[in-house]
Design a protein around this motif. Sequence first.
Motif, short mmCIF file in Angstrom:
data_model
loop_
_atom_site.label_atom_id
_atom_site.label_comp_id
_atom_site.label_asym_id
_atom_site.label_seq_id
_atom_site.Cartn_x
_atom_site.Cartn_y
_atom_site.Cartn_z
N HIS A 114 0.81 -1.22 0.00
CA HIS A 114 0.00 0.00 0.00
C HIS A 114 0.84 1.27 0.00
CE1 HIS A 114 1.10 -0.55 4.16
NE2 HIS A 114 0.69 0.68 4.44
N LEU B 214 -6.65 -5.20 2.32
CA LEU B 214 -7.12 -3.95 2.93
C LEU B 214 -7.42 -4.13 4.42
CD1 LEU B 214 -9.46 -2.65 0.09
CD2 LEU B 214 -7.35 -1.55 0.88
N ARG C 3 2.78 2.42 8.39
CA ARG C 3 3.19 3.70 7.82
C ARG C 3 4.71 3.75 7.75
NH1 ARG C 3 -0.73 7.73 7.78
NH2 ARG C 3 -2.67 7.25 8.90
N VAL D 74 -0.46 6.12 3.27
CA VAL D 74 -1.92 6.01 3.44
C VAL D 74 -2.22 4.67 4.10
CG1 VAL D 74 -4.16 6.01 2.30
CG2 VAL D 74 -2.29 7.43 1.40
N ALA D 75 -2.80 4.72 5.30
CA ALA D 75 -3.08 3.49 6.04
C ALA D 75 -4.57 3.30 6.31
CB ALA D 75 -2.30 3.49 7.36
N ASP D 76 -5.40 4.14 5.73
CA ASP D 76 -6.84 4.02 5.91
C ASP D 76 -7.43 3.13 4.81
OD1 ASP D 76 -9.51 4.78 6.94
OD2 ASP D 76 -9.69 5.77 5.00
N PRO D 77 -8.04 1.99 5.17
CA PRO D 77 -8.56 1.07 4.16
C PRO D 77 -9.55 1.71 3.18
CG PRO D 77 -8.54 0.02 6.31
CD PRO D 77 -8.23 1.48 6.53
N ALA D 78 -10.40 2.60 3.67
CA ALA D 78 -11.38 3.24 2.80
C ALA D 78 -10.69 4.14 1.77
CB ALA D 78 -12.37 4.05 3.61
N ALA D 79 -9.70 4.88 2.21
CA ALA D 79 -8.96 5.75 1.29
C ALA D 79 -8.20 4.93 0.26
CB ALA D 79 -8.01 6.65 2.07
N LEU D 80 -7.62 3.83 0.70
CA LEU D 80 -6.89 2.96 -0.22
C LEU D 80 -7.84 2.31 -1.23
CD1 LEU D 80 -4.38 1.28 2.25
CD2 LEU D 80 -3.78 2.71 0.30
N GLU E 126 -10.51 3.60 -2.41
CA GLU E 126 -10.82 4.62 -3.42
C GLU E 126 -9.68 4.75 -4.42
OE1 GLU E 126 -11.78 8.33 -1.62
OE2 GLU E 126 -13.56 7.57 -0.58
N GLU F 143 5.38 7.92 -0.16
CA GLU F 143 4.71 7.05 0.80
C GLU F 143 5.61 5.95 1.34
OE1 GLU F 143 0.82 5.95 -0.99
OE2 GLU F 143 1.23 7.72 -2.23
#
Length: 258
Positions: A133, A154, A160, A166-172, A174, A190
């Motif tokens: 990620h 996910l 990090r 980016v460690a937020d599953p929802a953001a990833l 997207e 990253e």
Amino acid sequence: MVQSVHRAVRVLRELATAGPRLGVTELAERIGVAKPTVHALLRTLESEGLVRQDRETGKYLLGPGLLQLGNAYLDTQELRTRSVTWADALASRTGEAVWVAVLADDHVLVVHHAFRPEGAVQILEVGATIPWHTCALGKAIVAFLPEERQAALLGGELPRLTGRSVADPAALAEQLEQVRGIGYALEDQESALGDAGIASPVFDRSGEVVGAIGVVGPVEHVLTDETARRKHAVAVREVARNLSRELGAGRGTAWSEA
């Protein structure tokens, strides 16, 4: 599952991730088995050249036999073999380093590295592993995996490496959806501050994603300059498509529709 083999693999992984030097007691505590068992495993691995003992400290390190196995893997990796010419061409076209990678559990493994054309000192990154990620290569691969495999990744550990990871599953999720739409993934400092990447997925004759190819370089060269970013993205996606064709992917695969 053969328990002794499983334990031997765990010993090797501990030495690879927590080493470079670990003693019998440390390894026994890490893998949760008795010291005599660990000692027997180490002696067996040592006899095969997979670990070696530091004579001064008595602790154990990975051995040269693993390098032979690793090289054998690379020699039989069709994506790596087929990508050499394409990676060199992409490096010449963009002026940046080019990496080719495959997914290994929740990391990507770099199987080929074409140096950027300029003559500055560069470090060969073949064999490097990076959390999926945190790099464009990983996102490009995972975006085209089956949904259940994506969900598992996910839902797994998302460390990090920098403040921009980016460690937020929802953001990833997207980001992965965007990759499926445009055919390439982006990385903005990253995995290492100052570095950026653009990568596209590579597919084989079965239509499944088998890896990714992309450029890696200073963020000001790869992403900050909008004109350069677009040119790099076009070049990366074009090379990924050509490499996929060479691996036997048909025109109905995902890369041809992105």
